[in-house]
Design a protein around this motif. Structure first.
Motif, PDB file in Angstrom:
ATOM      1  N   ILE A 184       0.856  -1.167   0.077  1.00 37.48           N
ATOM      2  CA  ILE A 184      -0.164   0.068   0.126  1.00 37.48           C
ATOM      3  C   ILE A 184       0.838   1.226   0.029  1.00 37.48           C
ATOM      4  O   ILE A 184       0.525   2.146  -0.810  1.00 37.48           O
ATOM      5  CB  ILE A 184      -0.857   0.114   1.238  1.00 37.48           C
ATOM      6  N   LEU A 185       2.051   1.259   0.783  1.00 34.99           N
ATOM      7  CA  LEU A 185       2.762   2.262   0.919  1.00 34.99           C
ATOM      8  C   LEU A 185       3.604   2.719  -0.307  1.00 34.99           C
ATOM      9  O   LEU A 185       3.731   3.823  -0.874  1.00 34.99           O
ATOM     10  CB  LEU A 185       3.561   2.473   2.261  1.00 34.99           C
ATOM     11  N   CYS A 241       3.901   9.708  -4.588  1.00 39.76           N
ATOM     12  CA  CYS A 241       5.090  10.047  -3.926  1.00 39.76           C
ATOM     13  C   CYS A 241       5.085  11.570  -3.044  1.00 39.76           C
ATOM     14  O   CYS A 241       5.436  11.497  -2.194  1.00 39.76           O
ATOM     15  CB  CYS A 241       6.386  10.128  -4.693  1.00 39.76           C
ATOM     16  N   ASN A 242       4.325  12.293  -3.621  1.00 39.94           N
ATOM     17  CA  ASN A 242       4.226  13.467  -3.103  1.00 39.94           C
ATOM     18  C   ASN A 242       2.898  13.665  -2.065  1.00 39.94           C
ATOM     19  O   ASN A 242       2.520  14.733  -1.526  1.00 39.94           O
ATOM     20  CB  ASN A 242       3.926  14.863  -4.101  1.00 39.94           C
ATOM     21  N   LYS A 243       2.336  12.614  -1.723  1.00 43.58           N
ATOM     22  CA  LYS A 243       1.218  12.388  -0.798  1.00 43.58           C
ATOM     23  C   LYS A 243       1.500  11.919   0.743  1.00 43.58           C
ATOM     24  O   LYS A 243       2.420  11.098   0.718  1.00 43.58           O
ATOM     25  CB  LYS A 243       0.080  11.487  -1.349  1.00 43.58           C
ATOM     26  N   ASN A 244       0.880  12.700   1.690  1.00 44.55           N
ATOM     27  CA  ASN A 244       1.197  11.909   2.990  1.00 44.55           C
ATOM     28  C   ASN A 244       0.245  10.844   3.160  1.00 44.55           C
ATOM     29  O   ASN A 244      -0.618  10.819   2.977  1.00 44.55           O
ATOM     30  CB  ASN A 244       0.746  13.013   4.156  1.00 44.55           C
ATOM     31  N   PRO A 245       0.934   9.758   3.244  1.00 45.98           N
ATOM     32  CA  PRO A 245       0.197   8.361   3.343  1.00 45.98           C
ATOM     33  C   PRO A 245      -1.083   8.336   4.333  1.00 45.98           C
ATOM     34  O   PRO A 245      -2.174   7.921   3.826  1.00 45.98           O
ATOM     35  CB  PRO A 245       1.223   7.403   4.120  1.00 45.98           C
ATOM     36  N   LEU A 271      -4.712   8.003   2.607  1.00 43.42           N
ATOM     37  CA  LEU A 271      -5.465   7.042   2.921  1.00 43.42           C
ATOM     38  C   LEU A 271      -6.828   7.187   3.823  1.00 43.42           C
ATOM     39  O   LEU A 271      -7.810   6.833   3.592  1.00 43.42           O
ATOM     40  CB  LEU A 271      -4.664   6.044   3.928  1.00 43.42           C
ATOM     41  N   ALA A 272      -6.548   8.254   4.610  1.00 39.94           N
ATOM     42  CA  ALA A 272      -7.874   8.581   5.560  1.00 39.94           C
ATOM     43  C   ALA A 272      -8.880   9.168   4.604  1.00 39.94           C
ATOM     44  O   ALA A 272     -10.144   8.808   4.697  1.00 39.94           O
ATOM     45  CB  ALA A 272      -7.335   9.504   6.563  1.00 39.94           C
ATOM     46  N   LYS A 273      -8.517   9.947   3.638  1.00 42.75           N
ATOM     47  CA  LYS A 273      -9.631  10.602   2.637  1.00 42.75           C
ATOM     48  C   LYS A 273     -10.142   9.446   1.711  1.00 42.75           C
ATOM     49  O   LYS A 273     -11.257   9.325   1.432  1.00 42.75           O
ATOM     50  CB  LYS A 273      -8.914  11.452   1.834  1.00 42.75           C
ATOM     51  N   MET A 303     -12.259   7.636   6.761  1.00 46.89           N
ATOM     52  CA  MET A 303     -11.800   7.451   7.999  1.00 46.89           C
ATOM     53  C   MET A 303     -11.187   8.452   8.804  1.00 46.89           C
ATOM     54  O   MET A 303     -10.254   9.042   8.016  1.00 46.89           O
ATOM     55  CB  MET A 303     -11.638   5.859   8.471  1.00 46.89           C
ATOM     56  N   GLU A 304     -11.035   8.451  10.107  1.00 53.87           N
ATOM     57  CA  GLU A 304      -9.986   9.504  10.884  1.00 53.87           C
ATOM     58  C   GLU A 304      -8.528   8.860  10.611  1.00 53.87           C
ATOM     59  O   GLU A 304      -8.402   7.653  10.568  1.00 53.87           O
ATOM     60  CB  GLU A 304     -10.235   9.347  12.337  1.00 53.87           C
ATOM     61  N   GLN A 305      -7.597   9.955  10.684  1.00 50.85           N
ATOM     62  CA  GLN A 305      -6.248   9.439  10.563  1.00 50.85           C
ATOM     63  C   GLN A 305      -5.862   8.349  11.576  1.00 50.85           C
ATOM     64  O   GLN A 305      -4.851   7.659  11.330  1.00 50.85           O
ATOM     65  CB  GLN A 305      -5.313  10.766  10.427  1.00 50.85           C
ATOM     66  N   GLU A 306      -6.433   8.579  12.599  1.00 50.78           N
ATOM     67  CA  GLU A 306      -5.998   7.866  13.950  1.00 50.78           C
ATOM     68  C   GLU A 306      -6.286   6.414  13.649  1.00 50.78           C
ATOM     69  O   GLU A 306      -5.455   5.362  13.979  1.00 50.78           O
ATOM     70  CB  GLU A 306      -6.862   8.081  15.115  1.00 50.78           C
ATOM     71  N   TYR A 307      -7.430   5.941  12.928  1.00 48.87           N
ATOM     72  CA  TYR A 307      -7.603   4.787  12.532  1.00 48.87           C
ATOM     73  C   TYR A 307      -6.837   4.084  11.497  1.00 48.87           C
ATOM     74  O   TYR A 307      -6.465   3.029  11.298  1.00 48.87           O
ATOM     75  CB  TYR A 307      -9.199   4.520  12.252  1.00 48.87           C
ATOM     76  N   VAL A 308      -6.127   4.945  10.590  1.00 49.23           N
ATOM     77  CA  VAL A 308      -5.317   4.687   9.326  1.00 49.23           C
ATOM     78  C   VAL A 308      -3.894   4.407   9.961  1.00 49.23           C
ATOM     79  O   VAL A 308      -3.429   3.447   9.737  1.00 49.23           O
ATOM     80  CB  VAL A 308      -5.286   5.803   8.572  1.00 49.23           C
TER      81      VAL A 308
END
Length: 323
Positions: free
Chosen positions: A13-14, A19-23, A27-29, A33-38
């Motif tokens: 997945i990673l 490359c220019n995206k915050n993983p 993924l949260a978007k 879901m919330e980033q905490e769950y990601v």
């Protein structure tokens, strides 16, 4: 899900996140879901659900076979998203969205390069011309809507939203990349043949033909200027080469930081896109082989440069009497 499989899935997945995206944010978007769950999933504390894996495999273009260790060396994944649309406006909107995403990635990259070779005018150039853009999409629409008896070019219009997207794309389409263009002798001929067909068909007027001809002359004048100076108002920094052989299609290879993209043009303006490393390497090697038999006319080889552009102007001039 065992630890080895979880690690393999997370790594896959990673690897496929742009490359220019915050993983985590990306993924949260994507998963809504919330980033905490990601973060919990990326740390292996919580398993991805089957539905999430299917969604990620589809959106990030990876095969679950690779995750579980099943190898298919002869299989590669291509992006065909917008080819499945039936409405022209949907297809054009999707194409512009894909291209704008690509431009953003190239703009954010520290280093990027584009190598293109083709036998007709690439989208990166013709999209900057109103009449030619309309003509290329009119041609596609004409071939798709075979039940329309006599669809005149003058009656073909984009919606207001599509027209707005096109203007936005033109405004943002210049990227600070090192661009190499390899042109063959059919660069203008293929377009001229298309225009002549519709002119003979009676759906393209003399005035409309003259407008298209004027834009084709402008492309040649611009490219010749670019070949002399090495910079372009159409594509940024540029090197132009002349292919010694006729090219059977149009090919693009893009590098940006540690990522790559391969494109093969099909169905007038659509492209098969792949980030598969094997496919990209094959595309790169193929384009380099074309480059070996091509002549650099950027800031050199004045005689070959002049002969080429005069020949292309003669092809465009043939619109006045047909070919």
């Amino acid at each position: 899900m065992n630890e080895k499989l979880t690690t393999s899935l997370i790594d896959t997945i990673l690897k496929h996140i742009p490359c220019n995206k915050n993983p985590a944010a990306y993924l949260a978007k994507l998963l809504n879901m919330e980033q905490e769950y990601v973060y919990r999933r990326l740390r292996g504390q919580t398993n991805f659900t089957i539905e999430e894996i299917v969604l990620l495999a589809k959106e990030l273009k990876f095969s679950f076979d690779h995750v579980i260790g099943v190898k298919h060396d002869d299989v590669a994944i291509f992006n065909l998203t917008f080819l499945n649309k039936s409405c022209l406006d949907e297809i054009l909107t999707r194409k512009l969205e894909i291209n704008l995403d690509g431009i953003q990635m190239l703009s954010a990259a520290k280093h990027s390069s584009i190598l293109w070779a083709g036998n007709t005018i690439p989208f990166m150039i013709f999209n900057k011309y109103t009449n030619l853009t309309k003509f290329f999409f009119y041609k596609w629409n004409y071939q798709k809507l075979t039940n329309v008896p006599n669809p005149s070019f003058i009656n073909f219009e984009f919606t207001k939203e599509t027209d707005r997207l096109l203007r936005t794309y033109r405004h943002n389409s210049l990227v600070n990349s090192n661009v190499s263009l390899i042109l063959d002798d059919n660069f203008m001929l293929s377009v001229i043949r298309d225009i002549n067909f519709f002119k003979i068909r009676g759906v393209l007027t003399k005035e409309e033909t003259a407008e298209l001809q004027a834009e084709l002359y402008d492309i040649l004048n611009t490219l010749e200027h670019d070949a002399i100076h090495g910079t372009s108002r159409l594509v940024g920094k540029v090197k132009i080469y002349l292919s010694a052989v006729n090219l059977s299609s149009s090919y693009t290879y893009v590098e940006y930081d540690n990522c790559c993209l391969s494109q093969l043009t099909i169905y007038t303006f659509n492209t098969l896109n792949s980030n598969d490393e094997v496919v990209c390497q094959m595309q790169k090697e193929w384009l380099k082989s074309i480059l070996k038999t091509s002549t650099n006319i950027t800031s050199c080889n004045e005689i070959e440069r002049c002969k080429y552009f005069e020949k292309q102007r003669e092809v465009v001039k043939s619109l006045e009497y047909g070919v």
